[in-house]
Design a protein around this motif. Structure first.
Motif, PDB file in Angstrom:
ATOM      1  N   GLU B  31       3.473  32.443  64.906  1.00  0.00           N
ATOM      2  CA  GLU B  31       3.106  31.281  65.726  1.00  0.00           C
ATOM      3  C   GLU B  31       4.223  30.235  65.713  1.00  0.00           C
ATOM      4  OE1 GLU B  31      -0.450  29.327  64.415  1.00  0.00           O
ATOM      5  OE2 GLU B  31      -0.625  28.144  66.263  1.00  0.00           O
ATOM      6  N   LEU B  32       4.778  29.994  64.527  1.00  0.00           N
ATOM      7  CA  LEU B  32       5.796  28.951  64.407  1.00  0.00           C
ATOM      8  C   LEU B  32       7.107  29.358  65.071  1.00  0.00           C
ATOM      9  CD1 LEU B  32       5.029  27.811  60.767  1.00  0.00           C
ATOM     10  CD2 LEU B  32       5.016  26.328  62.798  1.00  0.00           C
ATOM     11  N   ALA B  35       6.627  28.862  68.639  1.00  0.00           N
ATOM     12  CA  ALA B  35       6.637  27.423  68.929  1.00  0.00           C
ATOM     13  C   ALA B  35       8.067  26.901  69.019  1.00  0.00           C
ATOM     14  CB  ALA B  35       5.860  26.664  67.851  1.00  0.00           C
ATOM     15  N   GLY B  36       8.890  27.306  68.054  1.00  0.00           N
ATOM     16  CA  GLY B  36      10.285  26.852  68.049  1.00  0.00           C
ATOM     17  C   GLY B  36      11.044  27.299  69.286  1.00  0.00           C
ATOM     18  N   MET B  78      14.993  29.368  61.067  1.00  0.00           N
ATOM     19  CA  MET B  78      13.993  30.231  61.697  1.00  0.00           C
ATOM     20  C   MET B  78      13.952  31.614  61.052  1.00  0.00           C
ATOM     21  SD  MET B  78      14.112  29.272  65.746  1.00  0.00           S
ATOM     22  CE  MET B  78      12.369  29.598  66.030  1.00  0.00           C
ATOM     23  N   LEU B  81      10.983  32.722  59.313  1.00  0.00           N
ATOM     24  CA  LEU B  81       9.780  33.057  60.086  1.00  0.00           C
ATOM     25  C   LEU B  81       9.759  34.528  60.502  1.00  0.00           C
ATOM     26  CD1 LEU B  81       9.720  29.788  62.221  1.00  0.00           C
ATOM     27  CD2 LEU B  81       8.368  30.313  60.176  1.00  0.00           C
TER      28      LEU B  81
END
Lengths: 155, 155
Positions: B31-32, B35-36, B78, B81
């Protein structure tokens, strides 16, 4: 103030920011603002773990890049993502925003300015490797977030 | 290389970045990162509209804050992630990442470094109000994004 006339009375700041989002649909605006907040929250979590809770070893580069990311997003013109039609669920995009936020853009602009100020302090403290200052600024950023959530976010 | 041993052979850069994400579930990681990327894409769109397509009036502050946001997110770690278990859909979070990305972290680290470099150039060009340099840097950022999508993102 009637919500239908809000478009004409947006604060100058929000209006100038909204110009670049005219091609972004209301559904995309909700998705993007949620993305921005999530990404800020993840980066706040990194700083919390390393400087506040100290559950993860402090790494100045990580904390500085996290703080820089939070400040950048806070200054990225999120006001443009609160356009007409984004005060309620659109398509698949739910929102927790309270509709009365759209009647109080002057107050939101003040909170937004405070977020810009406090995240700037956080980034500066992190860049200078000053953990005491990071703790103070982190608290101020958190209080600013909370002040908006308490007023304008549904539980 | 067998994917099951990837955890032990992550590049030093990715490993150091991942430390701060240990409390983030695979579903949240997907999800993150989405989002980024979404937030970067929105800001790329603002620069495209104002400097490349010129369909929206150029506003240096907006372009500079957009470029700064892109650079900040590109440098925000990132890599953390893309932890174990994030190579496929988890819960409600779908992902378009190709599983082979997880076998090629060395290559991904090179692309990531190039993204850091090119977004830094874009932010510098925007900060100095140099539209010609913004155009060049914008193209380089776009090519970097595309090089990763072509290799590691499903159509």
């Amino acid at each position: 103030m009637n919500r239908s006339v809000i478009a004409g009375v947006l604060s100058a700041a929000l209006l100038s920011l909204s110009l670049s989002a005219q091609a972004v649909s209301p559904e995309e605006q909700i998705e993007l603002r949620k993305a921005g907040y999530s990404y800020m929250s993840w980066n706040m979590g990194k700083i919390k773990a390393q400087v506040i809770d100290q559950s993860v070893a402090y790494n100045q580069t990580q904390v500085a890049t996290a703080a820089n990311t939070i400040a950048a997003i806070a200054n990225s013109g999120m006001g443009a993502l609160y356009g007409p039609g984004t005060d309620k669920q659109v398509g698949a995009q739910t929102t927790r925003v309270k509709p009365e936020m759209f009647d109080n853009f002057d107050d939101v602009a003040k909170i937004s300015a405070r977020l810009s100020d406090t995240t700037g302090k956080l980034a500066a403290a992190a860049a200078s490797d000053d953990q005491a200052a990071i703790r103070v600024a982190f608290g101020e950023v958190g209080q600013t977030c909370k002040s908006c959530h308490d007023k304008y976010r549904q539980k």
